[in-house]
Design an enzyme around this catalytic site. Structure first.
Site, PDB file in Angstrom:
ATOM      1  N   ASP A  22      -9.349   3.679  -2.200  1.00 32.03           N
ATOM      2  CA  ASP A  22     -10.178   4.099  -1.063  1.00 32.03           C
ATOM      3  C   ASP A  22     -11.474   4.730  -1.551  1.00 32.03           C
ATOM      4  O   ASP A  22     -11.590   5.953  -1.701  1.00 32.03           O
ATOM      5  CB  ASP A  22      -9.404   5.080  -0.184  1.00 32.03           C
ATOM      6  N   GLU A  24       2.460   4.810  -4.255  1.00 27.50           N
ATOM      7  CA  GLU A  24       2.389   5.681  -5.449  1.00 27.50           C
ATOM      8  C   GLU A  24       3.725   6.336  -5.809  1.00 27.50           C
ATOM      9  O   GLU A  24       3.936   6.575  -7.012  1.00 27.50           O
ATOM     10  CB  GLU A  24       1.321   6.764  -5.230  1.00 27.50           C
ATOM     11  N   ASP A  66       0.846  -1.187   0.000  1.00 27.49           N
ATOM     12  CA  ASP A  66       0.000   0.000   0.000  1.00 27.49           C
ATOM     13  C   ASP A  66       0.886   1.243   0.000  1.00 27.49           C
ATOM     14  O   ASP A  66       2.107   1.155   0.177  1.00 27.49           O
ATOM     15  CB  ASP A  66      -0.891  -0.029   1.253  1.00 27.49           C
TER      16      ASP A  66
END
Length: 822
Positions: A506, A433, A430
């Site tokens: 999300d 990015e 997670d």
């Protein structure tokens, strides 16, 4: 809009035409900084040179390489001043594929490079490039103006641009992780991996970069893959209705033209470039339960046992960041989890796998062994002036491994050793990015190894998450020996499917996000990333029982089925809303497990043959332009049509059935395709249809994959008056033995003629399943049965059940069955 450094086409037209004119303007206005040199275009072609399957064209200064990759794929590269960058790509491991014959021809107006399928024409006068279908003569894609560039004074290199013609009825699909409508026409997008918490409809950019799209016009399709990792942009007729453009803030103008003419062929050929998803362990296709966060250990055990007590199947429970010691990766919070090994073993004893999260941010702490190793070996990213890249994420002040360095990837992959030894079954990367609190992400000047090809963060940003999960996957493959890793990534670039599955990020507990998630998963599937799902129920916000249940129904036919929610929301296990929701949720999760052999076979068809798992109606009937705007329905594989209910309070919905004949999954009513129908859809049902002629394999319901041995496989056979082929794939379910042909691929052929039904089976592979029998349910026979022969031996034990299905059994190794009418 072609936005090199946010510069519009109109603004560029106002820039001085020459460097001399620019200098004069600067002298007249010395307060103003010098502007970048103006956008420059290729001019007339002055020559061509052939080197193997590469053709080099020049206008006297710039060079263009046209490379024949296969009969259907041609790559184009631009070197503005004649020097190409090193030929390296994280997306495309091997460029050259199977090339048969190709030739160069010269006409008065153009040079033509032709394969057996497609011709690339380079116009002599202005260097415009086009691609033509050799069979139909149709121009599939052509430049509206020649490729062009603009120098980047601040960073060096160029902003690079390509502009194609956009036909009046041309529509566009793909581009991976984008929100909003499935059809991209009239919109523009940016690719820059972004932590997009609670993103909205049409919000852009999101978490992943997939610079690949499909164009459709006059019933024919083609693809463009712009393999450039810098911040890139796409405009599908937004600025000008007659043009579509793609461009980037740096790197090379390099794109692949991928010929169709069918959308399916375009996607399959794109997958030959970037790869398919490895077969996941079969348990990964079950239902998964997640929350930020399940802790302490007693709560984890309570939730896991809740599934068994409620008799709702589930294969995995997730531990979010709170299982760690101060959010330090590869550690345990001993207050919450005093004996993780025992907990994981006890969960496994009731059939529940454990999946944990790992983030890229490593806490700056000299007493933390992971940070100490990374620091001592210089594994962390540095900025241009040699300071370490530091930013705040969950643990506080962190440094970040350079996953574009193969040595760092190997080190990081090895860090999973203790977690694997404890019995953790899957890993979730997670925040990659990469996300940084406050700043958003890394500064542009961060340096990366880029597998020896060097680059700043401008170049590496969009591949950072992909290279992190590559490290995870490769490390786990070594540590787990012959077991298949299960990995998830939030961020990535084209080719990420070789290493991980994804979820849409999300999301929010709203009906709009239910619709959006449905579209996103379809888009990801046709963009080469098939193992995708949503946070069922929404990550943030509060779903009611109806919304959660409708989401479970859609999730049953999402390749990745996981419920996930934020810790500040109400609990949302499948039984949390009481009856009737608990029973309906159980019914659909059980359906997922009943259809496991079909679902697993669809994954095999993707892995081996490149078929997308979810297929929108625009792919099924691309010649029907109205389907370019239908986005609710899709098929899972090619046999089951899924029509989710996406409106609050709805008890029916309009369904379009593609051409052919379709059986209502619930009622067995036979309907003709090519038409719309109003289908009943009370809360306990979601409209599902099965293509006539299909063979749908089915397992008994289990509480988790592998709970009990398979004693026989049900084959649901749907009568058709024409021939239809179906597949059943079987293997060990969790090893790589299939790569040595230890598998079975069974092809079933079904054909009826109104008086008889013939079923044939052909088997390939070396795997031996434990069961011996098929149990048949034959649906929709238009005649009464007089006799059944299995490999010329008569079956006397057959009959109809209370749903008018013909039932009988045979040995699994049959070759030919004939059902004869009276």
């Amino acid at each position: 809009m072609e936005e090199g450094n946010n510069t519009s086409e109109q603004e560029l037209n106002n820039v001085p035409e020459t460097v001399e004119e620019e200098v004069v303007q600067h002298l007249n206005n010395p307060v103003t900084d010098l502007k970048p040199i103006v956008k420059q275009y290729l001019t007339a072609v002055k020559g061509v040179k052939k080197e193997g399957n590469k053709f080099y064209f020049s206008d006297g200064s710039a060079r263009v390489e046209v490379r024949v990759v296969s009969d259907e794929i041609i790559r184009v590269r631009l070197a503005p001043h004649g020097v190409f960058l090193d030929d390296f790509s994280y997306a495309v491991p091997v460029v050259d594929q199977k090339v048969t014959t190709f030739r160069l021809e010269e006409a008065d107006e153009y040079y033509g490079i032709s394969t057996n399928t497609v011709t690339c024409k380079v116009k002599k006068e202005d260097f415009s490039i086009s691609f033509t279908d050799n069979t139909t003569g149709m121009v599939m894609s052509q430049d509206a103006k020649p490729m062009h560039w603009e120098e980047n004074v601040e960073f060096g290199g160029y902003y690079v641009f390509a502009t194609k013609e956009c036909l009046p009825e041309e529509n566009f699909f793909g581009l991976g992780d984008k929100s909003g409508n499935l059809n991209l026409r009239g919109r523009k997008f940016q690719n820059w991996n972004t932590d997009a918490y609670s993103f909205g409809w049409d919000q852009d950019p999101l978490y992943r970069t997939i610079p690949f799209y499909i164009g459709l016009h006059e019933g024919a399709g083609y693809g463009i893959f712009f393999d450039n990792t810098f911040r890139s942009y796409f405009d599908f007729g937004a600025e000008s209705n007659s043009k579509t453009s793609f461009w980037a803030d740096g790197g090379e103008l390099q794109y692949y033209y991928i010929h169709g003419p069918h959308m399916m062929d375009v996607v399959k050929r794109y997958q030959t470039l970037t790869g398919t998803h490895k077969l996941p362990p079969k348990w990964a296709l079950g239902y998964h339960q997640c929350r930020w966060s399940y802790y302490p250990e007693s709560r984890v055990r309570e939730v896991a046992q809740g599934f068994r007590d409620h008799q709702i199947p589930c294969d995995a429970i997730y531990l979010d960041i709170d299982y760690m010691d101060g959010y330090r990766c590869f550690t345990w919070n001993k207050k919450y989890f005093p004996d993780p090994k025992k907990m994981i073993k006890d969960l496994l004893n009731i059939g529940m796998k454990t999946v944990v999260m790992i983030d890229p941010g490593i806490k700056v702490d000299d007493n933390y062994w992971v940070f100490k190793e990374g620091k001592e070996n210089n594994y962390f990213c540095r900025r241009s002036d040699d300071y370490f890249m530091e930013g705040h994420v969950w643990p506080g002040r962190c440094q970040f491994p350079d996953f574009t360095n193969p040595t760092v990837r190997e080190w990081f992959g090895g860090l999973y050793k203790e977690l694997v030894e404890l019995g953790v079954a899957g890993f979730w990367n997670d925040m990659n990015e990469p996300a940084v609190f406050g700043a958003g992400t890394f500064p542009n000047d961060v340096r990366h190894n880029y597998d020896g090809y060097r680059g700043s963060h401008r170049k590496a940003h969009n591949v950072y998450g992909m290279q992190m999960v590559r490290s995870t996957y490769d490390g786990l493959k070594k540590l787990m020996r012959n077991k298949r890793p299960f990995t998830i990534t939030r961020a990535g670039y084209s080719g990420m499917q070789r290493y991980a599955c994804v979820w849409t990020g999300d999301n929010v507990a709203t009906w709009e996000h239910l619709k959006l998630g449905n579209i996103q998963c379809q888009r990801m599937s046709i963009s080469g990333v098939p193992f995708c799902g949503t946070d069922i129920g929404g990550f943030s916000g509060e779903p009611d029982g109806e919304l959660f249940t409708r989401w479970i129904q859609l999730g049953t036919f999402s390749p990745f089925m996981r419920a996930h929610s934020a810790g500040d929301t109400s609990v949302r296990e499948p039984w949390s809303f009481g009856e009737p929701f608990t029973s309906i949720n159980r019914k659909f999760i059980e359906l997922r497990y009943r259809l496991m052999p079909y679902i697993y076979s669809v994954f095999w068809e993707h892995h081996r043959y490149g078929f997308p798992i979810l297929r929108p109606l625009s792919m099924l009937e691309q010649e029907n332009i109205s389907n370019h705007f239908r986005q609710d329905e899709f098929t899972f594989g090619d046999k089951i049509l899924v029509c989710p209910v996406l409106e609050q309070g709805a008890t029916s919905r309009t369904v379009y059935l593609p051409k052919g004949q379709w059986y209502n999954f619930w009622t067995h009513e036979l309907l003709d395709g090519g038409n719309e129908y109003e289908i009943s859809a009370p809360l306990e049902d979601m409209p599902l249809f099965v293509r006539a002629g299909s063979v749908i394999p089915e397992y008994p319901v289990m509480q988790y994959v592998g709970e009990k041995p398979i004693e026989e496989v049900w084959l649901n056979i749907y009568y058709a008056s024409y021939e239809v082929n179906s597949f059943l794939y079987e293997d060990h379910g969790d090893t790589f033995a299939y790569e040595q042909d230890i598998y079975l691929e069974k092809k079933f052929s079904v054909r009826g003629d109104g008086k008889n039904l013939v079923i044939e089976q052909v088997v390939e592979g070396l795997y031996t399943p434990n069961y011996e029998l098929y149990d048949y349910n034959v649906i929709g026979l238009p005649f009464a049965v007089s006799k059944i022969y299995v490999d010329d031996k008569e079956v006397t034990d057959f009959g109809l059940d209370d749903r008018n299905r013909l039932k009988f059994k045979s040995n699994k190794n049959f070759m030919h069955i004939k059902i004869i009418g009276l």
